[in-house]
Design a protein around this motif. Structure first.
Motif, PDB file in Angstrom:
ATOM      1  N   GLU A 137      -7.376  -2.620   0.100  1.00  0.00           N
ATOM      2  CA  GLU A 137      -8.248  -3.782   0.233  1.00  0.00           C
ATOM      3  C   GLU A 137      -7.734  -4.973  -0.590  1.00  0.00           C
ATOM      4  O   GLU A 137      -7.834  -6.121  -0.165  1.00  0.00           O
ATOM      5  CB  GLU A 137      -9.681  -3.434  -0.159  1.00  0.00           C
ATOM      6  N   LEU A 138      -7.164  -4.690  -1.760  1.00  0.00           N
ATOM      7  CA  LEU A 138      -6.573  -5.777  -2.542  1.00  0.00           C
ATOM      8  C   LEU A 138      -5.352  -6.353  -1.827  1.00  0.00           C
ATOM      9  O   LEU A 138      -5.150  -7.575  -1.822  1.00  0.00           O
ATOM     10  CB  LEU A 138      -6.180  -5.274  -3.928  1.00  0.00           C
ATOM     11  N   ALA A 139      -4.539  -5.480  -1.230  1.00  0.00           N
ATOM     12  CA  ALA A 139      -3.343  -5.953  -0.530  1.00  0.00           C
ATOM     13  C   ALA A 139      -3.718  -6.803   0.677  1.00  0.00           C
ATOM     14  O   ALA A 139      -3.117  -7.865   0.928  1.00  0.00           O
ATOM     15  CB  ALA A 139      -2.490  -4.756  -0.099  1.00  0.00           C
ATOM     16  N   LYS A 140      -4.702  -6.363   1.441  1.00  0.00           N
ATOM     17  CA  LYS A 140      -5.146  -7.149   2.596  1.00  0.00           C
ATOM     18  C   LYS A 140      -5.861  -8.425   2.158  1.00  0.00           C
ATOM     19  O   LYS A 140      -5.671  -9.502   2.730  1.00  0.00           O
ATOM     20  CB  LYS A 140      -6.071  -6.308   3.480  1.00  0.00           C
ATOM     21  N   ALA A 142       0.828  -1.208   0.000  1.00  0.00           N
ATOM     22  CA  ALA A 142       0.000   0.000   0.000  1.00  0.00           C
ATOM     23  C   ALA A 142       0.860   1.255   0.000  1.00  0.00           C
ATOM     24  O   ALA A 142       0.549   2.236  -0.699  1.00  0.00           O
ATOM     25  CB  ALA A 142      -0.932  -0.014   1.206  1.00  0.00           C
ATOM     26  N   THR A 143       1.927   1.251   0.768  1.00  0.00           N
ATOM     27  CA  THR A 143       2.812   2.420   0.820  1.00  0.00           C
ATOM     28  C   THR A 143       3.410   2.717  -0.548  1.00  0.00           C
ATOM     29  O   THR A 143       3.408   3.870  -1.018  1.00  0.00           O
ATOM     30  CB  THR A 143       3.941   2.186   1.840  1.00  0.00           C
ATOM     31  N   SER A 158     -13.490  -7.566   6.451  1.00  0.00           N
ATOM     32  CA  SER A 158     -14.417  -8.648   6.790  1.00  0.00           C
ATOM     33  C   SER A 158     -15.343  -8.958   5.621  1.00  0.00           C
ATOM     34  O   SER A 158     -15.745 -10.113   5.430  1.00  0.00           O
ATOM     35  CB  SER A 158     -15.242  -8.269   8.024  1.00  0.00           C
ATOM     36  N   LEU A 159     -15.688  -7.939   4.835  1.00  0.00           N
ATOM     37  CA  LEU A 159     -16.541  -8.174   3.676  1.00  0.00           C
ATOM     38  C   LEU A 159     -15.827  -9.065   2.657  1.00  0.00           C
ATOM     39  O   LEU A 159     -16.441  -9.939   2.042  1.00  0.00           O
ATOM     40  CB  LEU A 159     -16.940  -6.850   3.042  1.00  0.00           C
ATOM     41  N   ILE A 160     -14.522  -8.854   2.494  1.00  0.00           N
ATOM     42  CA  ILE A 160     -13.754  -9.745   1.626  1.00  0.00           C
ATOM     43  C   ILE A 160     -13.733 -11.147   2.218  1.00  0.00           C
ATOM     44  O   ILE A 160     -13.872 -12.148   1.504  1.00  0.00           O
ATOM     45  CB  ILE A 160     -12.321  -9.227   1.432  1.00  0.00           C
TER      46      ILE A 160
END
Length: 370
Positions: free
Chosen positions: A130-133, A95-96, A202-204
């Motif tokens: 969100e993609l990274a997590k 993300a960074t 959590s939605l993912i």
């Protein structure tokens, strides 16, 4: 005969030692964490120690809340550690790098410094973060699908990786807060919005867990839906900062709605698991693996806890540990039957997983039912 390893049997592994994948994930995440912190704090930060303390203050309470959801069918601790480490290390570093690249290469040249930062926060960051997590959750779907038995598992893993991410992100915000703004930054990030990342990811997790209970070829849609929902919620929250109190109120209202919806999902999933126990385990009473009254005890968290307390008082901690293993193995067995009924496990795999669980349950009964 090799000694019985309850932790291995419950996790569905040959031994109780962490898998190579978990070890590699934790090691990689640790390296990424060091690099990410070096990048985030490269301009210097005088209050790093204070920032770390403030970032860790809400973490025990938040983690305790997540783990409290995990009492009916606890997830392997090593996998939870790997998920947290991924969020704190790999996801933060990705993300960074990508958020910075988006700001420097796209938004700042196009919109200028101030609007560029807002566009990065509202458009780039939600997608990237969100993609990274979510990548580690997709990894679980690919490599450890048997750990995902329903939406509760997805919420637990999603929240865990998100808490790792949020903790390191908060360290950077606190350490680089301008003079006189640290208290306000802590209030906003540590008190007002500590659930933002867990709610989104959590939605993912729910989407990934739904995919795990589908046949191949039908798994992409729930994952995509989960990522879309997480990204939209994250983007709305970040964008709301430009709309003052009204925007913040709308974002809070939506976040509260998501929180309530996840609570309903958790409640229904717990009822589903109890139903699986009642449906599939009576057949094992003839084998002596399920004793009289066990079904009633296994169908309630309160009854499970009361039984462990009684056994601990009468026979000691070892017997109580054996009862806890029995309870978890029974739950795993019921969910194995569901996966088999859905056609996700073939006959050989079903027997290979069922028999060690039955062995563990029989062994545990000898210990706690003396």
């Amino acid at each position: 005969m090799p000694p019985l390893e309850p932790r291995a049997i419950l996790a569905g592994r040959p031994t109780a030692r962490p898998s190579v994948g978990v070890v590699v994930t934790v090691a990689t995440s640790s390296l990424c964490l060091a690099v990410a912190l070096a990048l985030l704090l490269r301009d210097g930060a005088d209050g790093v120690v204070t920032a770390v303390v403030l970032a860790l203050v809400p973490l025990p309470l938040l983690l305790a809340g997540v783990l409290a959801l995990d009492r009916l069918e606890p997830e392997p601790p090593d996998v939870l550690v790997a998920a947290f480490g991924w969020g704190a290390g790999v996801a933060v570093l990705l993300a960074t790098l990508l958020n910075t690249a988006g700001l420097d290469l796209v938004w700042r040249p196009m919109l200028g410094a101030e609007l560029g930062r807002y566009a990065t926060a509202s458009l780039t960051a939600p997608v990237v973060e969100e993609l990274a997590k979510g990548a580690v959750l997709v990894g679980l779907l690919w490599f450890r699908r048997h750990e995902l038995n329903g939406p509760t598992d997805g919420i637990i893993y999603g929240s865990t990786v998100a808490l790792g991410f949020a903790t390191v992100e908060n360290i950077s915000y606190y350490a680089t807060a301008p003079a006189g703004t640290l208290a306000g930054t802590f209030v906003v990030r540590g008190i007002v919005s500590p659930l933002l990342h867990p709610l989104c990811t959590s939605l993912i997790g729910v989407g990934v867990a739904a995919a795990a209970l589908r046949r191949p070829g039908r798994r992409a849609l729930p994952v995509v839906a989960g990522v879309a929902g997480a990204t939209a919620l994250h983007a709305l929250w970040n964008a709301s900062t430009a709309a003052g109190a009204l925007g913040l109120g709308v974002a809070y209202l939506l976040g509260a709605g998501v929180l309530v919806a996840l609570g309903v999902v958790l409640h229904r999933d717990r009822r589903r698991i109890v139903g699986l126990v009642r449906r599939h385990l009576p057949r094992y009473q003839e084998l002596g693996v399920i004793g009289t009254g066990d079904l009633r005890m296994l169908s309630s968290l309160r009854a499970r806890q009361r039984a462990r307390e009684q056994v601990r008082g009468a026979l000691g901690r070892g017997a109580a540990r054996a009862l806890a293993d029995y309870q978890q193995a029974a739950t795993e067995l019921a969910m194995l039957h569901r996966r088999y009924d859905l056609g996700l496990v073939d006959d050989d795999a079903f027997v290979a997983r069922r028999d060690p669980l039955l062995l563990l349950m029989g062994h545990a009964r000898v210990v706690f039912a003396r």
